[in-house]
Design a protein around this motif. Sequence first.
Motif, mmCIF file in Angstrom:
data_model
loop_
_atom_site.group_PDB
_atom_site.id
_atom_site.type_symbol
_atom_site.label_atom_id
_atom_site.label_comp_id
_atom_site.label_asym_id
_atom_site.label_seq_id
_atom_site.Cartn_x
_atom_site.Cartn_y
_atom_site.Cartn_z
ATOM 1 N N LYS A 78 1.394 1.750 -3.517
ATOM 2 C CA LYS A 78 0.171 2.202 -4.190
ATOM 3 C C LYS A 78 -0.280 3.582 -3.720
ATOM 4 C CE LYS A 78 -2.913 -1.432 -4.705
ATOM 5 N NZ LYS A 78 -3.673 -2.582 -4.180
ATOM 6 N N GLY A 79 0.359 4.109 -2.645
ATOM 7 C CA GLY A 79 -0.050 5.414 -2.110
ATOM 8 C C GLY A 79 -1.405 5.353 -1.450
ATOM 9 N N LYS A 80 -1.694 4.203 -0.782
ATOM 10 C CA LYS A 80 -2.974 4.062 -0.093
ATOM 11 C C LYS A 80 -2.731 4.047 1.416
ATOM 12 C CE LYS A 80 -6.244 1.569 -2.152
ATOM 13 N NZ LYS A 80 -6.928 0.391 -2.685
ATOM 14 N N ARG A 99 0.833 -1.217 0.000
ATOM 15 C CA ARG A 99 0.000 0.000 0.000
ATOM 16 C C ARG A 99 0.865 1.264 0.000
ATOM 17 N NH1 ARG A 99 -5.553 -1.432 1.297
ATOM 18 N NH2 ARG A 99 -6.012 0.614 2.145
ATOM 19 N N ILE A 100 2.088 1.157 0.524
ATOM 20 C CA ILE A 100 3.007 2.312 0.431
ATOM 21 C C ILE A 100 3.303 2.567 -1.048
ATOM 22 C CG2 ILE A 100 5.321 3.182 0.977
ATOM 23 C CD1 ILE A 100 5.162 1.364 3.522
#
Lengths: 611, 129
Positions: free
Chosen positions: B121-123, B118-119
Motif C-alpha cells: 500500500k506504500g504506507k 503496508r509495503i
Amino acid sequence: MRQYIAGVDIGNATTETALGIVEDGRLIECVSGIADTTGIKGTIENISGIRKSMKDAADKLHLRIDQLDLVRINEATPVIGDFAMETITETIITESTLIGHNPDTPGGLGIGIGETASLKQADALEKDKKYILIVDDSFDFVEVARMINELENTGIRIEGAIVKKDDGVLIHNRLSRKIPILDEVEAIERVPVGMPCAVEVAAPGQSIDLLSNPYGIATVFGLSVHETRQIMPIAKALIGNRSAVVIKTPAGEIKERRIPAGDIHINGQRNSLKVAVDLGAQVIMRTVHRAGEIKDVTGTKGTNVGGMLEKVRNEMALLTEQEAKDVKIKDLMAVDTIVPKEVGGNLAHEFSMEKAVGIAAMVKTHKLHMERLANALEQELGIKVELGGVEGSMAVIGALTTPGTEKPLLVLDIGAGSTDACLLHEDGSTKPVHLAGAGNMVTMIIGAELGLDEIQIAEDIKKYPIAKVESLYHIRHEDGNVEFFTEPLDSKLFANLIILKPEGWRILRTKQSMEKIRRIRRDAKEKVLIQNIIRALKRVSLTDNLNEFEHVVLVGGSSLDFELGNMVTEALSMYGIVSGKANIRATEGPRNAVATGLLLHYLQQGQGGIR
Amino acid sequence: MKSTEMPNGPFIPILLLDEGEMDVARWVEFGIEEEGIPFQMMTESCLTATLIADVEQETNGVMLAHQSSLGVAVVVGSRGIQIFSRLRKDKAPLLVFQLANDGSDCPKAKLAGKNAARIVKGKPMLDIG
C-alpha cells in the motif's frame, strides 16, 4: 607596521571572529573563525567560546592567539525575547458522546444506527431491536463474527460495532450481513451502554458525510433546533474522518467554549490600553499600534502570557543585576494560529482544531556588562581587549561589504528571541530597532499546528526541507523533484516522511501530508518573520512608506535558513526593495557581519575607511 | 526466473516452510487481511523443488516476491518470518522477525503481516519492537 586585529561578535548561539592582518592601516588579509557561544551572552562564561572562535581564525593564518595585537568585542544589544501560546477555544465532552478517530482499517461501509449494547451481555439482547455492539479485547475476531452471525439468525439486528482491537476488517469479512465497524477504540470501557448511537464508515479515500453534518446528526437522533446547535462542535471535530461514532447520552453535552486567556495591558507613549488575548492577534496588534511606542507591557497573572511576560522580565533583571520592576517590555507581537487539541472527555484521542494566539515579547534595557567581560578577557589572554561598537551599527558596516549593496542600507538579524534591524543612512548615522518575535516563535507555531510533542522536531522542520521515501531506491523532495540511490535505503524509512538534516535523515512520524507540513512551515515563517521584517521597515521609515528603502540584507545564522532568503526577496520585491542574504566580504555568506564590522570600524577610525 | 505453479492474480504469497509454524503463518494472514490485501498460503507442494530449495537456502526468497504481482512475499519457517520485496534489488529479505516461541509470536506475526501489506500500500511500517 604589521598588526593582527580581531573583531569578535558574541551572539546568543555562536561567537564569530574576523581576524585581519593590518599593515600601515590597510587590511591585507582577513579570515573568519566560529565557535559555539559558551554561557549566556555578556557573561564571563563567554570566554571559552571566544578563545575557540579566535583560535579557529588564528589557525588559518598559522598564528597563536597571544600574537594578536588587539581584540575588539561587540557591545551586545541587551535584548531578550520570549513567547507563549494561549488556546482560546476548547471542545469539551461531558459524559461519553463522541468517538471520531481515524483507525487505519475500519471495517465495512455505510451507516448503522441502534442502541449500544455490550457483546458480553449478548444474552440480554431483544429480538426486533437494532443494536450497536461494544466489543472489548476479551473476544477474538472469529468469536465476535460467530456471535454476531448467531444473533442475526435469532432476529436481533446488529447494525454496527465498536471494537477495541484492530480487528475491524477481520470481523467484517466473517459476517453474513455486512455492518460498519469502528476499531482501535482504546477507552472501550467508557462507551455507555443502552444509548442511541450511530456508526459511520466511509469508503477508502473518502470521508464520512452524515456524522460530520450537524443536520445529519439531527436527522439520525431527531434533535431539536437547540440540540442541533449544541452538537455543532461534534460535527466540526469529525470533518475529514473516514469513520466515526456519535452516541446520544441524556446528560451528555458538547461545548465549544472560549477560554478566558486574560488581558494584556499596554502602556504606550500615546495611550495606555487593555486588550483581551482571546480577541485574537489582529485586535492585539491593532491595540499595540494604537498605544504608540511601548513603555511597558504586563499580562494577567496565572495565564501563559502573563507568566511569559514576567519570565522574560526576570531573566533580563538577573542578567543585568537590576530589579525586575525596572525592566520594561518594549515590544509585543501576536499571531493567530489553529492548533489540534485533544477533545476533553475523549474516548479514542480525538482531536479538535482550536483557535490559539501566539504572543512574543521583547525586553530591552541598558548596556549589558560587556566592560566586565572585556576586562576579564584581557586578563585571560594577556592582550588588549576593547569594546568596539554597538552590535547593530557594526552589523551594517560588515553588511556593506556584500557586493551590490550601498547606503542607505537596512540590515536585519533574525535571532532566536528577537528580530533586530539597523538602518544605515547615507550620512553614516544609524537607527536600530528591536522587535519581539523571531525563530523560536516560528518553531512554536510549527510544533503547535502539527501537534508535535517534541520541540526539537519542530525546530528541525523549521530548518530543513522534507521529503518522502517513495521506494527503497528513491525519495521525492517537497518541491516534487525525485532523487535516486544506487544502494537500497533502510527499510524503516520506507513510505515515511523524512527531514533532510545534513548530519542524517530523521523520520517524521506523522499522518500529515508533506504538502501540509510544508505549508504550515512556510506560513509560520510568513506570519512571524516576514511580517516582522515589514514591521521593522515601518519602524525605521520616516514616511511609513516602504518604497523609500532600496536595499535590505539579512545577516546572522538564521539567514542560513534554506528558504527564508527567497521568501524575503519575494515579499519585498513588491515594494521595489532589493533584498536577500548578505555575503560578507564576498566570501562569508550572511555570517560574520558584526565581527567584520568591528574590524573595519577600527580601520575607519584610523584611516578614514577602506570602502 | 524458474517456472513455478504460482497462481495468477494479485495477492501476497505466504510460503510456509515448516508445518510446525502453521499458527504463526495464519496470524501473518490475519495481518494482511486486516489491511485489506489479498493473500494466499502456499506450502512446499505448491512450488517447484528448485524454488523451494532456493528459498530455504535464503539465496532467492526474493524470487517469490518477483513472481507475485504485488511484488511482496512472506516466508515463514525456522528462520522466523521473512518479508521479501521486489523493491529490493539484492536477495536479502526486507524485514525479518525472529520467533520467540512464546505467546508474543501471534500478535507479532499479525503485525508482520500488516507490514507486508503496508509495503504494497506504500504506507509506513508499524513498529513491531
